[in-house]
Write a protein that holds these residues in place. Structure first.
Motif, PDB file in Angstrom:
ATOM      1  N   TRP A  37      47.988  37.891  46.033  1.00  0.00           N
ATOM      2  CA  TRP A  37      48.174  36.665  45.256  1.00  0.00           C
ATOM      3  C   TRP A  37      46.897  35.840  45.356  1.00  0.00           C
ATOM      4  CZ3 TRP A  37      51.919  39.184  47.798  1.00  0.00           C
ATOM      5  CH2 TRP A  37      53.127  39.422  47.141  1.00  0.00           C
ATOM      6  N   GLN A  38      46.400  35.370  44.214  1.00  0.00           N
ATOM      7  CA  GLN A  38      45.144  34.622  44.147  1.00  0.00           C
ATOM      8  C   GLN A  38      45.420  33.225  43.612  1.00  0.00           C
ATOM      9  OE1 GLN A  38      42.431  36.256  45.337  1.00  0.00           O
ATOM     10  NE2 GLN A  38      40.794  36.283  43.818  1.00  0.00           N
ATOM     11  N   SER A  69      43.940  42.886  39.789  1.00  0.00           N
ATOM     12  CA  SER A  69      42.589  43.276  39.389  1.00  0.00           C
ATOM     13  C   SER A  69      41.985  44.371  40.265  1.00  0.00           C
ATOM     14  CB  SER A  69      41.666  42.047  39.417  1.00  0.00           C
ATOM     15  OG  SER A  69      41.567  41.523  40.733  1.00  0.00           O
ATOM     16  N   HIS A  70      42.558  44.647  41.430  1.00  0.00           N
ATOM     17  CA  HIS A  70      41.972  45.645  42.323  1.00  0.00           C
ATOM     18  C   HIS A  70      42.285  47.065  41.834  1.00  0.00           C
ATOM     19  CE1 HIS A  70      42.474  42.004  44.862  1.00  0.00           C
ATOM     20  NE2 HIS A  70      41.296  42.371  45.329  1.00  0.00           N
ATOM     21  N   ASP A  87      35.059  51.827  39.714  1.00  0.00           N
ATOM     22  CA  ASP A  87      35.269  50.497  40.279  1.00  0.00           C
ATOM     23  C   ASP A  87      36.378  50.498  41.338  1.00  0.00           C
ATOM     24  OD1 ASP A  87      37.225  51.049  38.444  1.00  0.00           O
ATOM     25  OD2 ASP A  87      37.291  49.028  37.580  1.00  0.00           O
ATOM     26  N   PHE A  88      36.564  51.625  41.989  1.00  0.00           N
ATOM     27  CA  PHE A  88      37.576  51.763  43.031  1.00  0.00           C
ATOM     28  C   PHE A  88      37.313  50.768  44.167  1.00  0.00           C
ATOM     29  CE2 PHE A  88      38.282  54.180  47.143  1.00  0.00           C
ATOM     30  CZ  PHE A  88      39.609  53.795  47.265  1.00  0.00           C
ATOM     31  N   GLY A 139      34.562  40.192  42.864  1.00  0.00           N
ATOM     32  CA  GLY A 139      35.819  39.465  43.013  1.00  0.00           C
ATOM     33  C   GLY A 139      35.603  38.021  42.615  1.00  0.00           C
ATOM     34  N   VAL A 140      35.528  37.130  43.620  1.00  0.00           N
ATOM     35  CA  VAL A 140      35.272  35.724  43.317  1.00  0.00           C
ATOM     36  C   VAL A 140      33.777  35.440  43.254  1.00  0.00           C
ATOM     37  CG1 VAL A 140      37.428  34.964  44.361  1.00  0.00           C
ATOM     38  CG2 VAL A 140      35.375  35.061  45.766  1.00  0.00           C
TER      39      VAL A 140
END
Length: 509
Positions: free
Chosen positions: A363-364, A376-377, A385-386, A415-416
């Motif tokens: 959860w983001q 998104s992972h 993009d593993f 990611g961020v």
């Protein structure tokens, strides 16, 4: 000499005689270079924003003055190399920002309308930056100033040196912080132009909006003004003397002062903004005590989730069962996490589930402050993009030690794209390691939470991780991610969690 207005010139083009960078009476090569760059053809994939930035920069530097009429749309679009549609979109954005006004009738057209400068805007821009963003801006500012000064000392004319000194005097005599900021911006542009480099001048104009606007926060203070003027005069003197090495050092000193004082001001502003609601006892304590409180609360939430997950699954678990157990354990506790928490979730031990070698639920935090499920992972090892989390410290260390772990600061690329700290806790049932419960903390959020103590410190104050890497800093000398030398004479206090320590040194006289 009467300042020639744009509408008096053929085709409504910018004046080619009067110097828009007053108070000088004759145009310079530097001014001509600046105008050619500002109103030359654009090379960008986003022409609308590029036009907005160019005109906004010209207004901010005073090259386009209050009440001045812009060229006709067709002429300006042709000069900038954009379509009429893109130009109209840009002018609409500038009108919405209150920077131009469009009139109809005999004298119709678009006119510059410089709004009253607000110091609060500069403060908002400064506090909106992370420490690393400000550091990166400072690095880029140093690159441009030092190299421009070095080249200008070898290439500049005496007239350019005179103008550099005049901008320093203009800053000293300015009656507002905004006027002082414009003088500093013109100084930087003139220095790049004196280096006779179009590329440096383009880069300088682009940086003006990002950096020089921030300096307005400092220019309200007479002490800062005097210090900045002294360094500006030193740059102009070394350029006039043709001493390239000394010009480089003088430029470096100017930037170092600006970045150091902006860093201090940023922390003070953040601390002042944090002085509202909240228990006063937290403000009266020590930074070590606050770090212990944050760490204890974070680990406490992870322990509660880990206990629920371990108790809720059967052995061996299935992905469907684990999905429900993790959601029921995490969701009720999201309201308890600190504002500095950016993400929460569970990562399964690699190979735990027969139907999925890698499995996670995450959860983001969204822009409105709530938490959304993050899908998104990419967990398929066959794809480029593993997301290979199995070898990361936030999983391997809790597995090996059975204890909480904090990994970071590290940049979460893809990611961020920002510095993070990941706090993780092992989850086990019947002697089997199931995976880890993790909480992501943005370093910028942690800094904001601890800004009152960092700003209040009399001297250097750092938070270091177990590898002596800087996590938080109130000093320009130490940046996030730097490793503290073993020879450092800072005094260390153990936080009691994750191997973190607080390092302090008294303020230098």
């Amino acid at each position: 000499m009467r300042a020639q207005r744009v509408e008096d010139t053929p085709g409504g083009r910018l004046p080619a005689v009067a110097d828009p960078l007053r108070p000088f009476e004759s145009r310079s090569a530097g001014v001509a270079t600046t105008e050619r760059v500002l109103f030359g053809r654009l090379t960008t994939e986003d022409p609308v924003q590029a036009v907005v930035r160019r005109i906004r920069t010209a207004i901010g530097l005073g090259i386009l003055t209050d009440g001045q009429k812009l060229p006709k749309e067709a002429d300006l679009a042709r000069q900038l190399g954009v379509t009429a549609f893109s130009l109209r979109e840009a002018l609409s954005a500038l009108r919405d920002a209150g920077l131009i006004v469009t009139r109809v009738g005999k004298n119709g057209g678009s006119y510059v309308q410089r709004p009253p400068a607000s110091d609060s805007i500069a403060e908002e821009q400064l506090t909106g930056l992370t420490a690393t963003e400000l550091r990166d801006l400072g690095d880029w500012r140093a690159v441009l100033v030092t190299y421009a000064a070095w080249l200008a000392a070898q290439r500049a004319s005496a007239a350019s040196s005179d103008r550099l000194a005049s901008y320093a005097e203009e800053l000293a005599d300015a009656d507002t912080a905004a006027a002082a900021r414009r003088a500093l911006g013109r100084f930087h542009v003139e220095l790049a132009a004196a280096a006779q480099s179009m590329r440096l001048t383009r880069a300088e104009l682009a940086l003006h909006e990002e950096f020089d606007w921030l300096v307005q926060v400092l220019l309200r203070d007479e002490t800062h003004r005097r210090a900045i003027v002294r360094t500006m005069l030193e740059v102009s003197a070394t350029v006039r003397a043709g001493d390239a090495a000394a010009a480089w050092v003088a430029g470096e000193q100017l930037t170092a002062y600006l970045v150091t004082e902006l860093t201090r001001s940023r922390l003070r502003l953040i601390a002042a903004g944090s002085a509202g609601p909240g228990p006063k006892r937290r403000r009266a304590g020590d930074i070590v005590a606050e770090l212990r409180r944050i760490s204890k609360q974070t680990v406490g939430i992870l322990e509660d989730i880990a206990d629920d997950v371990a108790a809720g699954v059967t052995m061996p678990p299935t992905s469907g069962e684990l999905n429900g157990v993790v959601a029921r354990s995490v969701l009720p506790r999201l309201g308890r996490v600190e504002d500095l928490v950016h993400g929460v979730g569970f990562m399964a031990e690699v190979g735990l589930l027969p139907e999925a070698e890698y499995w996670m639920e995450w959860w983001q935090r969204a822009s409105d402050g709530t938490f959304d499920r993050d899908y998104s992972h990419q967990l398929d090892p066959s794809l480029d993009d593993f997301y290979e989390y199995g070898s990361q410290d936030y999983l391997t260390r809790p597995r090996a030690t059975g204890r909480p772990n904090a990994m970071g600061p590290y940049i979460d690329h893809g990611g961020v794209d920002d510095y993070l700290v990941t706090v993780s806790l092992p989850v086990a049932r019947e002697g089997t390691f199931l995976g880890v419960i993790c909480i992501d903390i943005r370093v910028a959020g942690l800094e904001r939470a601890l800004s009152p103590w960092l700003a209040r410190a009399d001297g250097t104050c750092l938070v270091l991780n177990a590898e002596s890497r800087v996590l938080l800093s109130n000093a320009v000398r130490y940046n996030v991610g730097d490793v503290l030398p073993q020879s450092s004479d800072l005094s260390l206090t153990d936080v009691g969690w994750f191997g973190w320590v607080v390092a302090r040194a008294p303020e230098e006289p």
